[in-house]
Every structure is written in C-alpha cells, then in structure tokens.
Design an enzyme around this catalytic site. Structure first.
Site, short mmCIF file in Angstrom:
data_model
loop_
_atom_site.label_atom_id
_atom_site.label_comp_id
_atom_site.label_asym_id
_atom_site.label_seq_id
_atom_site.Cartn_x
_atom_site.Cartn_y
_atom_site.Cartn_z
N CYS A 130 0.80 -1.23 0.00
CA CYS A 130 0.00 0.00 0.00
C CYS A 130 0.84 1.29 0.00
CB CYS A 130 -0.98 -0.05 1.16
SG CYS A 130 -2.39 1.06 0.92
N HIS A 176 -3.44 -5.62 2.90
CA HIS A 176 -3.02 -5.76 4.29
C HIS A 176 -3.68 -7.02 4.84
CE1 HIS A 176 -1.95 -1.40 4.31
NE2 HIS A 176 -3.05 -1.23 3.62
N1 GLN Z 1 -2.28 6.84 2.38
C1 GLN Z 1 -2.42 5.98 1.24
C2 GLN Z 1 -3.81 5.96 0.66
O1 GLN Z 1 -4.78 6.23 1.34
C3 GLN Z 1 -1.99 4.58 1.64
C4 GLN Z 1 -2.96 3.92 2.57
C5 GLN Z 1 -2.47 2.60 3.11
O2 GLN Z 1 -1.27 2.34 3.16
N2 GLN Z 1 -3.40 1.77 3.56
O3 GLN Z 1 -3.95 5.70 -0.51
#
Ligand code: GLN
Length: 254
Positions: free
Chosen positions: A109, A206
């Site tokens: 992510c 995740h």
């Molecule tokens: N901040 C980034 C987004 O919202 C990554 C989010 C995350 O790592 N879950 O796209």
C-alpha cells in the site's frame, strides 16, 4: 538493531543453512492493518526452512543495514508517507541498487505507492516516489475499503484487505500481481491488483498478507536463498493454520 553485525557464512551441513537478513522499512511510520505480521511470517518461515532469520528495523534517520537479503515494508496514512518522504529519497539509490540486483522485496500500500513515481494526494500535494516501480498514484475522494480476492498466475488465489484513497496505474515496466475477483485493487477501472517487477511483489493488501498467502513468503525466501547461497533447500513449514485463515478470510463479506 545492530546493522554492523557481519552476516555469518552459510553452514555447509546441519539445520542451520545460513542467515537470511530481513529488513523492515519504516515500521514506526508505515505499518497499519497488521502489516508487521508480514515480517513475523518471514522470520518464522525462514526458521522452518532451516535458515537463521535476522529481523532488523529501519526507521527514519537510522544507518542503513548491510547485507540485506529481503526487504519488507508496509502501508501508512498519507501523514506517515509525508514523515518518511525525505529519508526515503535519501535511500532511493541504495534501494534501487538492491532492487536491480534482484533482492526480494514486499511493499504494501503506502510503500507500494512510494516505490512508484509519485503519489498525488487527495488534497493535491505530490509526494515523490523513488521510481523503482513504473507506477503512479492519484488520490481520490473515494476510499476503497474491503476484503479482496485476487487471481494471480504465480501465487494462486491471493486474499487480503484493502483500505486506500490512492488509485494506482501501472506503466509498461511492471506487470500486475493479478486480477481482482472481489474488491477493487489498484484502481476502480482496470481490475488489476498489485505489481510485479524483478523479485519485488507490490500489493495493496493488508491483513496481514503473508499469513494467509505463504506462497508469497516462500517466493521471497527462496529468491533470497538462491541469491545468497546459490540454491534454496526448503524445509517443512507448519501450515496447519493457513487453511482455516484462508477460509475465514474468503468468507468475509465485502
Ligand atoms: N495513504 C495511502 C492511501 O490512502 C496509503 C494507505 C495505506 O497504506 N493503507 O492511498
């Protein structure tokens, strides 16, 4: 952490097939929805395969460890990405050299986005990436949240959980990790999830990802062992909990 510790050479016989050094990138700022579990799965499976794991953390301002065999990095809020951005740029050359030398890496992510060219956030600020992956990410007002199933050519069905506002599009220099069967993945238009380049696996998932998808963990470990020792001699991991964890994840509603 003792990044200066020399990595012992592989033992030729017996249970100890040698040390594999795993470096977790920015766990203090980039580690949400269970991403730390990926590092723990790598550590345990390395042990089960008969090698000796060494798990190090790398955070903003630390000396970068030598002798890195596997890199793992997690996701984070946009604010966490802003905290690490300067340090990540300072480490771009090192990480790029490791990537081009086929070091296995898993980036989830927020770090997936920053391994790409840039992440333009929902509020319009551009967080530059380190350009290892030929991808770019644009923040949107839509938040993509839920359980995901991905059909992949290399690792079978991959299961995980996504929560992001950034939407990522892939350039010709990478291939998708797979095709989304449930959930959204990289973006709301092309049905792809994640990216593959050399020995890098990048994904939005995740959960943690690796407990439910040990094929990806074993891919990373096997590549690390091949690079370091010339071959990978698998052991016998205890996979009793993998089936129930996958069944549970697969049953979860969107
Ligand atoms: N901040 C980034 C987004 O919202 C990554 C989010 C995350 O790592 N879950 O796209």
């Amino acid at each position: 952490m003792s990044p200066e510790t020399p990595v012992p050479a592989a033992a030729p016989h017996g249970d100890n097939k040698g040390v594999l050094r795993v470096v977790q990138l920015y766990p203090r700022d980039m580690n949400i929805y269970g991403d730390w579990g990926n590092a723990l799965v790598l550590q345990q499976r390395i042990r089960w395969h008969g090698y000796t794991p060494e798990l190090l953390e790398y955070n903003v301002g630390d000396p970068f460890p030598d002798g890195v065999d596997i890199i793992v990095g997690g996701g984070g809020q946009d604010s966490g990405q802003l905290v690490i951005q300067d340090d990540l740029q300072a480490r771009a050359g090192t990480l790029k050299d490791l990537a081009e030398a086929d070091t296995p890496m898993l980036v989830i992510c927020g770090l997936y986005q920053l391994f790409g060219r840039f992440f333009k956030t929902r509020t319009g600020s551009v967080i530059p990436g380190i350009g290892i992956l030929d991808v770019e990410t644009h923040g949107t007002d839509e938040r993509l949240i839920g359980n995901v199933k991905v059909a992949t050519p290399e690792f079978g069905e991959v299961l995980g959980y996504e929560n992001h506002s950034g939407q990522t599009t892939l350039g010709s220099g990478v291939r998708p990790l797979g095709t989304v069967a449930k959930g959204t993945g990289n973006n709301s238009s092309d049905g792809h999830e994640g990216a593959r380049y050399r020995n890098i696996v990048a994904s939005y998932l995740h959960g943690s990802l690796l407990p439910k998808n040990p094929a990806i963990a074993d891919f990373l470990i096997s590549k690390a062992a091949e690079r370091k020792f010339g071959s990978f001699e698998p052991g016998t991991p205890d996979d009793r909990f993998v089936g129930p964890a996958r069944e549970h994840a697969a049953r979860r509603p969107r």
